[in-house]
Design a protein around this motif. Sequence first.
Motif, PDB file in Angstrom:
ATOM      1  N   TYR A 175      28.333 -26.959  14.700  1.00 15.83           N
ATOM      2  CA  TYR A 175      27.601 -27.947  15.478  1.00 15.83           C
ATOM      3  C   TYR A 175      28.282 -29.291  15.279  1.00 15.83           C
ATOM      4  N   ARG A 176      28.329 -30.094  16.314  1.00 18.97           N
ATOM      5  CA  ARG A 176      28.814 -31.466  16.170  1.00 18.97           C
ATOM      6  C   ARG A 176      27.639 -32.401  16.412  1.00 18.97           C
ATOM      7  N   LEU A 177      27.369 -33.258  15.438  1.00 22.18           N
ATOM      8  CA  LEU A 177      26.313 -34.261  15.532  1.00 22.18           C
ATOM      9  C   LEU A 177      26.961 -35.581  15.914  1.00 22.18           C
ATOM     10  N   THR A 178      26.503 -36.177  17.013  1.00 21.24           N
ATOM     11  CA  THR A 178      27.040 -37.471  17.451  1.00 21.24           C
ATOM     12  C   THR A 178      25.901 -38.382  17.887  1.00 21.24           C
ATOM     13  N   ALA A 179      26.137 -39.674  17.749  1.00 17.23           N
ATOM     14  CA  ALA A 179      25.180 -40.671  18.223  1.00 17.23           C
ATOM     15  C   ALA A 179      25.295 -40.771  19.733  1.00 17.23           C
ATOM     16  N   ALA A 180      24.156 -41.002  20.384  1.00 15.25           N
ATOM     17  CA  ALA A 180      24.100 -41.210  21.831  1.00 15.25           C
ATOM     18  C   ALA A 180      23.365 -42.524  22.073  1.00 15.25           C
ATOM     19  N   PRO A 181      23.462 -43.076  23.262  1.00 17.06           N
ATOM     20  CA  PRO A 181      22.786 -44.348  23.537  1.00 17.06           C
ATOM     21  C   PRO A 181      21.266 -44.255  23.353  1.00 17.06           C
ATOM     22  N   GLY A 182      20.673 -45.368  22.938  1.00 19.75           N
ATOM     23  CA  GLY A 182      19.218 -45.480  22.875  1.00 19.75           C
ATOM     24  C   GLY A 182      18.555 -44.786  21.705  1.00 19.75           C
ATOM     25  N   HIS A 183      19.024 -44.995  20.472  1.00 22.11           N
ATOM     26  CA  HIS A 183      18.426 -44.388  19.271  1.00 22.11           C
ATOM     27  C   HIS A 183      18.271 -42.886  19.432  1.00 22.11           C
ATOM     28  N   THR A 184      19.345 -42.240  19.826  1.00 21.39           N
ATOM     29  CA  THR A 184      19.343 -40.798  20.045  1.00 21.39           C
ATOM     30  C   THR A 184      20.579 -40.200  19.397  1.00 21.39           C
ATOM     31  N   ARG A 239      33.016 -35.310   8.104  1.00 16.23           N
ATOM     32  CA  ARG A 239      33.115 -36.406   9.056  1.00 16.23           C
ATOM     33  C   ARG A 239      33.998 -36.000  10.225  1.00 16.23           C
ATOM     34  N   ALA A 240      33.513 -36.201  11.425  1.00 20.81           N
ATOM     35  CA  ALA A 240      34.272 -35.915  12.642  1.00 20.81           C
ATOM     36  C   ALA A 240      34.942 -37.209  13.088  1.00 20.81           C
ATOM     37  N   GLY A 241      36.243 -37.343  12.835  1.00 15.49           N
ATOM     38  CA  GLY A 241      36.954 -38.558  13.221  1.00 15.49           C
ATOM     39  C   GLY A 241      36.855 -39.629  12.157  1.00 15.49           C
ATOM     40  N   HIS A 242      37.358 -40.802  12.491  1.00 11.49           N
ATOM     41  CA  HIS A 242      37.412 -41.880  11.506  1.00 11.49           C
ATOM     42  C   HIS A 242      36.628 -43.119  11.925  1.00 11.49           C
ATOM     43  N   GLU A 243      35.998 -43.105  13.084  1.00 10.02           N
ATOM     44  CA  GLU A 243      35.229 -44.258  13.532  1.00 10.02           C
ATOM     45  C   GLU A 243      33.880 -44.292  12.826  1.00 10.02           C
ATOM     46  N   GLU A 244      33.253 -45.454  12.811  1.00 16.93           N
ATOM     47  CA  GLU A 244      31.990 -45.649  12.098  1.00 16.93           C
ATOM     48  C   GLU A 244      30.891 -44.703  12.588  1.00 16.93           C
ATOM     49  N   GLY A 254      30.176 -39.289  13.792  1.00 16.53           N
ATOM     50  CA  GLY A 254      29.254 -38.209  13.495  1.00 16.53           C
ATOM     51  C   GLY A 254      29.785 -37.179  12.512  1.00 16.53           C
ATOM     52  N   LEU A 255      29.175 -36.005  12.555  1.00 17.01           N
ATOM     53  CA  LEU A 255      29.478 -34.925  11.624  1.00 17.01           C
ATOM     54  C   LEU A 255      29.770 -33.629  12.369  1.00 17.01           C
ATOM     55  N   ASP A 256      30.667 -32.831  11.804  1.00 14.72           N
ATOM     56  CA  ASP A 256      30.806 -31.439  12.189  1.00 14.72           C
ATOM     57  C   ASP A 256      30.065 -30.646  11.130  1.00 14.72           C
ATOM     58  N   VAL A 257      29.158 -29.768  11.561  1.00  9.40           N
ATOM     59  CA  VAL A 257      28.338 -28.988  10.640  1.00  9.40           C
ATOM     60  C   VAL A 257      28.628 -27.513  10.882  1.00  9.40           C
ATOM     61  N   LEU A 258      29.117 -26.827   9.856  1.00  8.33           N
ATOM     62  CA  LEU A 258      29.375 -25.394   9.923  1.00  8.33           C
ATOM     63  C   LEU A 258      28.205 -24.687   9.261  1.00  8.33           C
ATOM     64  N   LEU A 278      21.326 -37.386   6.618  1.00 11.04           N
ATOM     65  CA  LEU A 278      22.522 -37.845   5.908  1.00 11.04           C
ATOM     66  C   LEU A 278      23.316 -38.838   6.753  1.00 11.04           C
ATOM     67  N   GLU A 279      23.426 -38.570   8.039  1.00 11.55           N
ATOM     68  CA  GLU A 279      24.146 -39.482   8.925  1.00 11.55           C
ATOM     69  C   GLU A 279      23.384 -40.792   9.111  1.00 11.55           C
ATOM     70  N   LEU A 280      22.065 -40.719   9.265  1.00  9.41           N
ATOM     71  CA  LEU A 280      21.253 -41.934   9.374  1.00  9.41           C
ATOM     72  C   LEU A 280      21.372 -42.782   8.115  1.00  9.41           C
ATOM     73  N   ASN A 281      21.373 -42.146   6.967  1.00  7.96           N
ATOM     74  CA  ASN A 281      21.526 -42.866   5.705  1.00  7.96           C
ATOM     75  C   ASN A 281      22.894 -43.532   5.622  1.00  7.96           C
ATOM     76  N   ARG A 282      23.930 -42.824   6.061  1.00  8.59           N
ATOM     77  CA  ARG A 282      25.290 -43.357   6.003  1.00  8.59           C
ATOM     78  C   ARG A 282      25.451 -44.604   6.865  1.00  8.59           C
ATOM     79  N   VAL A 283      24.851 -44.603   8.057  1.00  6.55           N
ATOM     80  CA  VAL A 283      25.022 -45.754   8.964  1.00  6.55           C
ATOM     81  C   VAL A 283      23.903 -46.791   8.803  1.00  6.55           C
TER      82      VAL A 283
END
Length: 183
Positions: free
Chosen positions: A24-33, A138-143, A146-150, A171-176
Amino acid sequence: MPAPTTTQACGFCARPFDVGPTTYRLTAAPGHTYRWTVDDDEVVTASWRDGTWDLYDLDGSRPAMTLVPVEVDGTTRVALVDHRSRLVATFTPAAVEGPGLGVVRDGYDRILLIVRGDGPTGVHVIDTDGNVVALAGRAGHEERIGLDVLLLARAADHGTLNLVLGLSLLLELNRVGELRRAA
C-alpha cells in the motif's frame, strides 16, 4: 511458467495460490485527507473530522476505523475505534529515543503489536510471536510524500489490515506534526 497476475488460482491445475503480500502507498491529498493506493488504485481514504481521523474503505459509507488522539501525561496516545465506537486498540509511543516507536495494545491492555524503527526511514510492525506482519518505508525524499507499507500474508485479515493502515497513518501524522489530541 509465470503465474498470471489476474487470477487467484493456477490456470493449469486450478489450485488456489497462497495469499501473498500486498503493498500500500500512503500519501497526503488536498484538504486534510490521506489515501492508500494499491497499484495506483485508491482503496482506503482518511479524513480529518472534529479532532479525529476517519478511515473509509471504498465499500462503506461509515468509517471502518477512527483514530482518536488523546493527551495522557504529556504524551499523545491514540485510540483506534471501530465503526460502532468500540475500542479496537491503543497506540502508545515509546517513552525514550531508540529503535522502539511504540506499542499497540488491545482493549484489555494486552500487547498486540510492537512498532520498531529501522534506520531513519523504516518501520517494522511485529506481533507477539515475533513475526514481522508489516514493513513501512519512506516513499521518496520530500517532506509529505508518504509511506510504502508492505502487509505480509499473515496479517491479511480485515481487522489486522485496518489496524496496520491506521497505524501507518498515525506514524505519518506524527512525523509531519499533524497528530494532535482530539478537541
